[in-house]
Scaffold this motif. Sequence first.
Motif, PDB file in Angstrom:
ATOM      1  N   UNK A  70       0.827  -1.201   0.000  1.00 33.55           N
ATOM      2  CA  UNK A  70       0.000   0.000   0.000  1.00 33.55           C
ATOM      3  C   UNK A  70       0.865   1.254   0.000  1.00 33.55           C
ATOM      4  N   UNK A  71       1.966   1.227   0.760  1.00 35.22           N
ATOM      5  CA  UNK A  71       2.878   2.370   0.757  1.00 35.22           C
ATOM      6  C   UNK A  71       3.500   2.565  -0.621  1.00 35.22           C
ATOM      7  N   UNK A  72       3.874   1.448  -1.263  1.00 28.92           N
ATOM      8  CA  UNK A  72       4.470   1.561  -2.593  1.00 28.92           C
ATOM      9  C   UNK A  72       3.516   2.156  -3.605  1.00 28.92           C
ATOM     10  N   UNK A  73       2.263   1.695  -3.614  1.00 28.23           N
ATOM     11  CA  UNK A  73       1.260   2.246  -4.528  1.00 28.23           C
ATOM     12  C   UNK A  73       0.993   3.710  -4.192  1.00 28.23           C
ATOM     13  N   UNK A  74       0.964   4.030  -2.888  1.00 32.84           N
ATOM     14  CA  UNK A  74       0.738   5.407  -2.474  1.00 32.84           C
ATOM     15  C   UNK A  74       1.840   6.342  -2.943  1.00 32.84           C
ATOM     16  N   UNK A  75       3.095   5.875  -2.908  1.00 32.76           N
ATOM     17  CA  UNK A  75       4.202   6.718  -3.383  1.00 32.76           C
ATOM     18  C   UNK A  75       4.052   7.030  -4.871  1.00 32.76           C
ATOM     19  N   UNK A  76       3.675   6.014  -5.638  1.00 29.01           N
ATOM     20  CA  UNK A  76       3.460   6.248  -7.064  1.00 29.01           C
ATOM     21  C   UNK A  76       2.291   7.208  -7.284  1.00 29.01           C
ATOM     22  N   UNK A  77       1.237   7.095  -6.476  1.00 31.42           N
ATOM     23  CA  UNK A  77       0.096   7.999  -6.603  1.00 31.42           C
ATOM     24  C   UNK A  77       0.519   9.438  -6.313  1.00 31.42           C
ATOM     25  N   UNK A  78       1.379   9.623  -5.295  1.00 30.74           N
ATOM     26  CA  UNK A  78       1.870  10.963  -4.986  1.00 30.74           C
ATOM     27  C   UNK A  78       2.723  11.521  -6.117  1.00 30.74           C
TER      28      UNK A  78
END
Length: 394
Positions: A72-80
């Motif tokens: 979830x953190x990895x996907x969130x970083x890409x979203x940011x």
Amino acid sequence: MTSLRRWLSDGRWLWALGGGSLLWHASHSVDHATMYDSLPTALFSVLGPSAASLFVLGLGVAVGRRWGPESLRGVGRWALVGAAGLTLVGLLTVAYFRTNGVALPEWVHFVLNATTGGAAGGALVGVYDERASRIAATLRRERQRVGLLNQRLRVLNRVLRHDLRNDMNVIQGYASLLEADDDPEVAGRAETIRRTAEELTSLGERARHLERLLDDEAAETRTDLAAVVERRLDAFEREYPHAQVRVDVPDRAPVGPVPLVGVVVDLLVENAVVHNDREEPMVSVGVRTAEDHVVLRVADDGPGIPESERAVFESGTETPLRHSEGLGLWVVEWAVTEAGGRLDLRDRAVGTVVSVALPRVEPSPAAATDAARDAAPVADRWGPSLQSLRGGPE
């Protein structure tokens, strides 16, 4: 504060990003109901950004529940990254228009629409990135597992090849001494011990030769199966003169790289003779060529392959209660599978038919001549090693 820090470290701020943007677009659409007067305006100003926000929120929830906080953190970083990139593009667009004297109405909403689209695109890229990372991690674990299994197999092979053989030699020596005893009962039991020790020693030799055969012939070149069959059967008829062997092969039958091609022919034909309960076994060996494959067919008039043995190779696995009695058929199965072929076992009214289908190749005339000349020595070279695999498909 601790709960907030944990909430942020878990990557659940991606949910806030999706949920917050969804609330913004919903409230903005309520305050500016005129945007629904035109379908293009409603699509690009309200419906599209709202769908993107809902996508980010739903994707974040799904990733968090299925893959956990780290993903979830990895996907969130890409979203940011996506949101920041499109936000910058939106601000530069607004600045460009202002520089040229054009004032964009609702420019904040315009920038936030770009931010939402960037977040959705970044989150999608993040999912693919996380999926690729998980696949790569799985492959790494599998490579480590295969390496460990290979190490264990080498240790077991060393035990069979060295330790077991040495201990069996000692047992055989003492058993031979006991066979000379005057007591017939003692001599008979000693003979049983010696015979069993010889069988165990032979098993160790089979494992050793199997490993060497598979290692050395893994890169076998393409060859002419017809030439291999003719050459091997000439030697076979001299070794088993009591067997009636009929051969039907074409002038040429070119096949692709087949590990242990000569050994495969020997094992199949020998099995048809050795496990035949007739005084004069009859074996028919034929080779047929088709457009894209070559079939080697070995038929006999023996008792057939036991059902329990057949079930092992149809399932491809062995268990303590259901297993093959030898290594011969496994050698054939592995070699044919590695060559991209297919092994088929079938009973008939009298005897068994074993068919091996191999991919056909069409070499150049020079390559065909070399293959026909070199095919037989390849099989002959393993003649001594084959002695440790005698018995074929048990």
